[in-house]
Design a protein around this motif. Sequence first.
Motif, PDB file in Angstrom:
ATOM      1  N   ILE A 115      18.768  43.763  28.800  1.00 29.70           N
ATOM      2  CA  ILE A 115      17.594  43.629  29.837  1.00 29.70           C
ATOM      3  C   ILE A 115      17.722  42.707  30.626  1.00 29.70           C
ATOM      4  CG2 ILE A 115      16.352  43.119  28.141  1.00 29.70           C
ATOM      5  CD1 ILE A 115      13.967  44.855  29.325  1.00 29.70           C
ATOM      6  N   ILE A 116      17.354  42.707  31.688  1.00 29.40           N
ATOM      7  CA  ILE A 116      17.423  41.140  32.374  1.00 29.40           C
ATOM      8  C   ILE A 116      15.494  41.041  33.087  1.00 29.40           C
ATOM      9  CG2 ILE A 116      17.924  39.803  34.562  1.00 29.40           C
ATOM     10  CD1 ILE A 116      20.800  41.755  34.289  1.00 29.40           C
ATOM     11  N   PHE A 117      15.234  39.878  32.045  1.00 35.98           N
ATOM     12  CA  PHE A 117      13.775  40.274  33.158  1.00 35.98           C
ATOM     13  C   PHE A 117      14.236  38.723  34.051  1.00 35.98           C
ATOM     14  CE2 PHE A 117      12.506  40.430  29.158  1.00 35.98           C
ATOM     15  CZ  PHE A 117      11.504  41.711  28.789  1.00 35.98           C
ATOM     16  N   VAL A 118      14.035  38.712  35.563  1.00 35.38           N
ATOM     17  CA  VAL A 118      14.443  38.350  37.139  1.00 35.38           C
ATOM     18  C   VAL A 118      12.493  37.151  38.314  1.00 35.38           C
ATOM     19  CG1 VAL A 118      15.020  40.276  38.342  1.00 35.38           C
ATOM     20  CG2 VAL A 118      15.833  37.980  38.883  1.00 35.38           C
ATOM     21  N   ASP A 119      13.005  35.981  37.871  1.00 33.87           N
ATOM     22  CA  ASP A 119      11.597  36.049  38.594  1.00 33.87           C
ATOM     23  C   ASP A 119      11.737  36.320  40.332  1.00 33.87           C
ATOM     24  OD1 ASP A 119       9.671  34.217  39.675  1.00 33.87           O
ATOM     25  OD2 ASP A 119      10.472  32.715  39.605  1.00 33.87           O
ATOM     26  N   ILE A 120      11.340  36.343  41.087  1.00 36.18           N
ATOM     27  CA  ILE A 120      11.714  36.987  42.543  1.00 36.18           C
ATOM     28  C   ILE A 120      11.555  35.891  43.320  1.00 36.18           C
ATOM     29  CG2 ILE A 120      10.574  38.453  44.486  1.00 36.18           C
ATOM     30  CD1 ILE A 120      10.660  39.726  41.852  1.00 36.18           C
ATOM     31  N   MET A 121      10.773  34.321  43.071  1.00 35.99           N
ATOM     32  CA  MET A 121      11.026  33.549  44.606  1.00 35.99           C
ATOM     33  C   MET A 121      11.663  32.007  43.441  1.00 35.99           C
ATOM     34  SD  MET A 121       6.884  33.377  45.747  1.00 35.99           S
ATOM     35  CE  MET A 121       7.436  31.916  46.760  1.00 35.99           C
ATOM     36  N   MET A 122      12.759  31.738  43.597  1.00 33.27           N
ATOM     37  CA  MET A 122      14.107  31.687  42.900  1.00 33.27           C
ATOM     38  C   MET A 122      14.500  30.296  44.396  1.00 33.27           C
ATOM     39  SD  MET A 122      14.834  33.194  39.668  1.00 33.27           S
ATOM     40  CE  MET A 122      15.796  34.656  39.908  1.00 33.27           C
ATOM     41  N   PRO A 123      14.976  29.158  43.708  1.00 27.28           N
ATOM     42  CA  PRO A 123      15.820  28.170  45.046  1.00 27.28           C
ATOM     43  C   PRO A 123      17.559  28.983  44.283  1.00 27.28           C
ATOM     44  CG  PRO A 123      15.732  27.369  43.005  1.00 27.28           C
ATOM     45  CD  PRO A 123      15.034  28.553  42.468  1.00 27.28           C
ATOM     46  N   VAL A 124      18.126  28.572  45.152  1.00 21.64           N
ATOM     47  CA  VAL A 124      19.637  28.943  45.947  1.00 21.64           C
ATOM     48  C   VAL A 124      19.959  30.397  45.823  1.00 21.64           C
ATOM     49  CG1 VAL A 124      21.850  28.953  44.408  1.00 21.64           C
ATOM     50  CG2 VAL A 124      20.117  27.109  43.707  1.00 21.64           C
ATOM     51  N   MET A 125      19.187  31.462  44.815  1.00 19.49           N
ATOM     52  CA  MET A 125      19.018  32.750  45.309  1.00 19.49           C
ATOM     53  C   MET A 125      18.204  33.694  44.707  1.00 19.49           C
ATOM     54  SD  MET A 125      22.450  36.012  43.336  1.00 19.49           S
ATOM     55  CE  MET A 125      23.735  35.608  44.775  1.00 19.49           C
ATOM     56  N   ASP A 126      17.163  33.969  45.522  1.00 18.35           N
ATOM     57  CA  ASP A 126      16.436  34.471  44.692  1.00 18.35           C
ATOM     58  C   ASP A 126      16.503  35.959  44.390  1.00 18.35           C
ATOM     59  OD1 ASP A 126      16.035  36.924  46.664  1.00 18.35           O
ATOM     60  OD2 ASP A 126      14.585  35.268  48.507  1.00 18.35           O
ATOM     61  N   GLY A 127      15.145  36.489  43.363  1.00 13.67           N
ATOM     62  CA  GLY A 127      15.635  37.407  42.987  1.00 13.67           C
ATOM     63  C   GLY A 127      15.776  39.164  42.770  1.00 13.67           C
ATOM     64  N   PHE A 128      15.354  38.744  44.920  1.00 15.98           N
ATOM     65  CA  PHE A 128      15.696  39.832  45.021  1.00 15.98           C
ATOM     66  C   PHE A 128      17.161  39.958  45.782  1.00 15.98           C
ATOM     67  CE2 PHE A 128      11.100  40.089  46.680  1.00 15.98           C
ATOM     68  CZ  PHE A 128      10.999  40.852  46.394  1.00 15.98           C
ATOM     69  N   LEU A 129      17.777  39.321  45.904  1.00 14.66           N
ATOM     70  CA  LEU A 129      19.268  39.128  46.421  1.00 14.66           C
ATOM     71  C   LEU A 129      19.636  39.148  45.095  1.00 14.66           C
ATOM     72  CD1 LEU A 129      21.019  38.658  48.198  1.00 14.66           C
ATOM     73  CD2 LEU A 129      20.941  36.116  47.978  1.00 14.66           C
ATOM     74  N   PHE A 130      19.631  39.032  43.716  1.00 15.20           N
ATOM     75  CA  PHE A 130      20.029  39.049  42.415  1.00 15.20           C
ATOM     76  C   PHE A 130      20.142  40.199  42.895  1.00 15.20           C
ATOM     77  CE2 PHE A 130      19.941  39.140  38.369  1.00 15.20           C
ATOM     78  CZ  PHE A 130      21.159  38.315  37.807  1.00 15.20           C
ATOM     79  N   ILE A 131      18.916  41.177  42.413  1.00 17.28           N
ATOM     80  CA  ILE A 131      19.399  42.754  42.079  1.00 17.28           C
ATOM     81  C   ILE A 131      20.186  43.690  42.716  1.00 17.28           C
ATOM     82  CG2 ILE A 131      17.484  44.789  42.274  1.00 17.28           C
ATOM     83  CD1 ILE A 131      15.549  42.046  41.087  1.00 17.28           C
ATOM     84  N   SER A 132      20.184  42.678  44.282  1.00 22.75           N
ATOM     85  CA  SER A 132      21.040  43.492  45.505  1.00 22.75           C
ATOM     86  C   SER A 132      22.467  43.113  44.881  1.00 22.75           C
ATOM     87  CB  SER A 132      19.991  42.816  46.843  1.00 22.75           C
ATOM     88  OG  SER A 132      21.404  43.652  47.363  1.00 22.75           O
ATOM     89  N   GLU A 133      22.961  42.038  44.541  1.00 27.81           N
ATOM     90  CA  GLU A 133      24.678  41.926  43.802  1.00 27.81           C
ATOM     91  C   GLU A 133      24.810  42.672  42.559  1.00 27.81           C
ATOM     92  OE1 GLU A 133      26.464  39.370  45.701  1.00 27.81           O
ATOM     93  OE2 GLU A 133      25.430  39.465  46.961  1.00 27.81           O
ATOM     94  N   LEU A 134      23.836  43.155  41.599  1.00 24.40           N
ATOM     95  CA  LEU A 134      24.155  43.931  40.099  1.00 24.40           C
ATOM     96  C   LEU A 134      24.082  45.171  41.046  1.00 24.40           C
ATOM     97  CD1 LEU A 134      21.918  42.285  38.170  1.00 24.40           C
ATOM     98  CD2 LEU A 134      23.706  42.142  37.990  1.00 24.40           C
ATOM     99  N   GLN A 135      23.447  45.367  41.794  1.00 24.58           N
ATOM    100  CA  GLN A 135      23.576  46.626  42.260  1.00 24.58           C
ATOM    101  C   GLN A 135      25.082  47.785  43.168  1.00 24.58           C
ATOM    102  OE1 GLN A 135      19.807  47.383  44.906  1.00 24.58           O
ATOM    103  NE2 GLN A 135      18.882  47.918  42.604  1.00 24.58           N
ATOM    104  N   GLU A 136      25.357  46.386  43.885  1.00 19.39           N
ATOM    105  CA  GLU A 136      26.674  46.701  43.643  1.00 19.39           C
ATOM    106  C   GLU A 136      27.774  46.717  43.583  1.00 19.39           C
ATOM    107  OE1 GLU A 136      27.086  43.710  47.618  1.00 19.39           O
ATOM    108  OE2 GLU A 136      25.527  43.784  48.157  1.00 19.39           O
ATOM    109  N   ASN A 137      27.446  46.286  42.052  1.00 17.19           N
ATOM    110  CA  ASN A 137      28.620  45.867  41.363  1.00 17.19           C
ATOM    111  C   ASN A 137      28.691  47.166  40.171  1.00 17.19           C
ATOM    112  OD1 ASN A 137      30.981  45.300  39.485  1.00 17.19           O
ATOM    113  ND2 ASN A 137      30.463  43.497  39.598  1.00 17.19           N
TER     114      ASN A 137
END
Length: 72
Positions: free
Chosen positions: A48-70
């Motif tokens: 399980i992953i607990f992820v914040d939405i607003m973060m520097p470098v890569m936000d939570g939305f982009l992180f989730i999007s990258e995970l879904q692509e792989n």
Amino acid sequence: MVNVLVVEDEEDIRNLLIDQLQDKGCIVRKADNGAVALQCVSECRPDIIFVDIMMPVMDGFLFISELQENPD
């Protein structure tokens, strides 16, 4: 045991969540942004992953999007 990844840029919030999860018997890894979290996921797949939405470098939305692509 449940392997957990906590992705949170605010140290106090991250540590509070980690402490609570460890008290429940979880194995917890941490990352302070989405880019670091992607590296953590590639090294050790969490249950399980607990992820914040607003973060520097890569936000939570982009992180989730990258995970879904792989799908791995």
